[in-house]
Design a protein around this motif. Sequence first.
Motif, mmCIF file in Angstrom:
data_model
loop_
_atom_site.group_PDB
_atom_site.id
_atom_site.type_symbol
_atom_site.label_atom_id
_atom_site.label_comp_id
_atom_site.label_asym_id
_atom_site.label_seq_id
_atom_site.Cartn_x
_atom_site.Cartn_y
_atom_site.Cartn_z
ATOM 1 N N VAL A 1 0.824 -1.276 0.018
ATOM 2 C CA VAL A 1 0.163 0.077 -0.123
ATOM 3 C C VAL A 1 0.931 1.341 0.003
ATOM 4 O O VAL A 1 0.643 2.218 -0.882
ATOM 5 C CB VAL A 1 -0.904 -0.176 1.138
ATOM 6 N N LEU A 2 2.055 1.240 0.833
ATOM 7 C CA LEU A 2 2.647 2.597 1.154
ATOM 8 C C LEU A 2 3.606 2.599 -0.507
ATOM 9 O O LEU A 2 3.736 3.818 -0.861
ATOM 10 C CB LEU A 2 3.725 2.174 2.093
ATOM 11 N N TYR A 3 4.133 1.633 -0.892
ATOM 12 C CA TYR A 3 4.709 1.721 -2.245
ATOM 13 C C TYR A 3 3.941 2.236 -3.355
ATOM 14 O O TYR A 3 4.487 3.031 -4.127
ATOM 15 C CB TYR A 3 5.193 0.108 -2.491
ATOM 16 N N GLU A 4 2.519 1.765 -3.258
ATOM 17 C CA GLU A 4 1.750 2.547 -4.251
ATOM 18 C C GLU A 4 1.703 3.720 -4.158
ATOM 19 O O GLU A 4 1.350 4.736 -4.891
ATOM 20 C CB GLU A 4 0.414 1.706 -4.407
ATOM 21 N N VAL A 5 1.254 4.328 -2.695
ATOM 22 C CA VAL A 5 1.153 5.664 -2.690
ATOM 23 C C VAL A 5 2.335 6.529 -2.959
ATOM 24 O O VAL A 5 2.262 7.538 -3.243
ATOM 25 C CB VAL A 5 0.811 5.981 -0.959
ATOM 26 N N LYS A 6 3.622 6.023 -2.786
ATOM 27 C CA LYS A 6 4.574 6.933 -2.829
ATOM 28 C C LYS A 6 5.322 6.663 -4.333
ATOM 29 O O LYS A 6 6.132 7.465 -4.761
ATOM 30 C CB LYS A 6 5.995 6.022 -2.160
ATOM 31 N N LYS A 7 4.416 5.948 -5.192
ATOM 32 C CA LYS A 7 4.485 6.360 -6.707
ATOM 33 C C LYS A 7 3.895 7.835 -7.044
ATOM 34 O O LYS A 7 4.430 8.303 -8.110
ATOM 35 C CB LYS A 7 3.448 5.323 -7.580
ATOM 36 N N VAL A 8 3.094 8.302 -6.147
ATOM 37 C CA VAL A 8 2.549 9.543 -6.664
ATOM 38 C C VAL A 8 3.256 10.529 -5.552
ATOM 39 O O VAL A 8 3.398 11.905 -6.021
ATOM 40 C CB VAL A 8 1.034 9.466 -6.242
ATOM 41 N N VAL A 9 3.267 10.343 -4.272
ATOM 42 C CA VAL A 9 3.610 11.223 -3.236
ATOM 43 C C VAL A 9 5.170 10.991 -3.022
ATOM 44 O O VAL A 9 5.632 9.755 -2.594
ATOM 45 C CB VAL A 9 3.095 11.058 -1.849
ATOM 46 N N VAL A 10 5.946 12.213 -3.167
ATOM 47 C CA VAL A 10 7.281 12.158 -2.737
ATOM 48 C C VAL A 10 7.747 12.566 -1.452
ATOM 49 O O VAL A 10 7.321 13.517 -1.016
ATOM 50 C CB VAL A 10 8.038 13.131 -3.838
#
Length: 339
Positions: free
Chosen positions: A19-28
């Motif tokens: 979940v965190l990995y997918e969010v960090k695709k967008v959020v830096v």
Amino acid sequence: MVDTSKDSGTAAASLMEQVLYEVKKVVVGQDHFLERVLVALLAKGHLLVEGVPGLAKTLTVNTLADVIQGKFKRVQFTPDLVPSDLVGTRIYNQKTGDFSTTLGPVFCNLLLADEINRAPAKVQSALLEVMQERQVTIAGETHKVPNPFVVMATQNPIETEGTYPLPEAQVDRFMMKVLVGYPSEEEEFVIVSRVTGLMQAVTRVATTEQLVALQAKCHSLFVDPSLIQFAVKVVSATRNPAAAGLGDMQRFLTYGASPRASINMIEAGRALAFLRGREYVLPEDVLDVTPDVLRHRIVLSYEAISESITPDQIIGQVLKAIPAPEKPLEAHVRIAAAG
């Protein structure tokens, strides 16, 4: 997709990592903020976020809702907002002569209350029931909000004109208050590159049903009684500093933290331990979340404000005066948890 039915913290932590990995695709960047959002999700707590505009607060919650296949709603709080704009209202149908209920935007999984301190007290009070009881009463009828349900409210620390101080009863219902700062130059370079280029699509790696199961599993993590005692001592020291050998700090405090703070320290510590792949809580888990849990619950005196004393400075002094318990041996923890 990870099988969350396995009786181990590793599989569950792996799902949260996805979940965190997918969010960090967008959020830096914003690692601390993102971690606290996940902690709030797992611990069924609400989050108060303070930061200047443009730091991806809305983007984070929107992306997270997409990844867990949940429903996201954003409400811009303004001085002319009324409670029915938030929770819903009854509408009269002239053709049928009946009243129908229209549910408001709080009926979602992730609610972003943007600039929450711009709405008057009447609107703030409308949030009290839904934040605590997870339900809304409209015209005598009770309506449950979806599960999971998390409120993330933002405050702008720059502009104070046209804002209303949040009632203490409402502030206390937020599990944590997180301070979000500016990104580093390297992170900002990546942000600009991503926004001005092709945005990556996120993958839906979990469901709200899986998240509810993870919340239940998280709540079952073992907490040593010494950690509960530590949390109670820390919170008690914010009310009566002299008892903890911090008598000179009394003049800086008007009110200390409520019993909700002790509960939230343990629950947030549990969620953090769960994210770290453990089935038991360690002292560092509770210590890591303590500033976020306490900083909005401490009411400073005018003397503290005049001397530019911050809640974080007081929390730091309390944690120095009250040592955390020693880390228990893993084998002993597992035996105690099994018993």
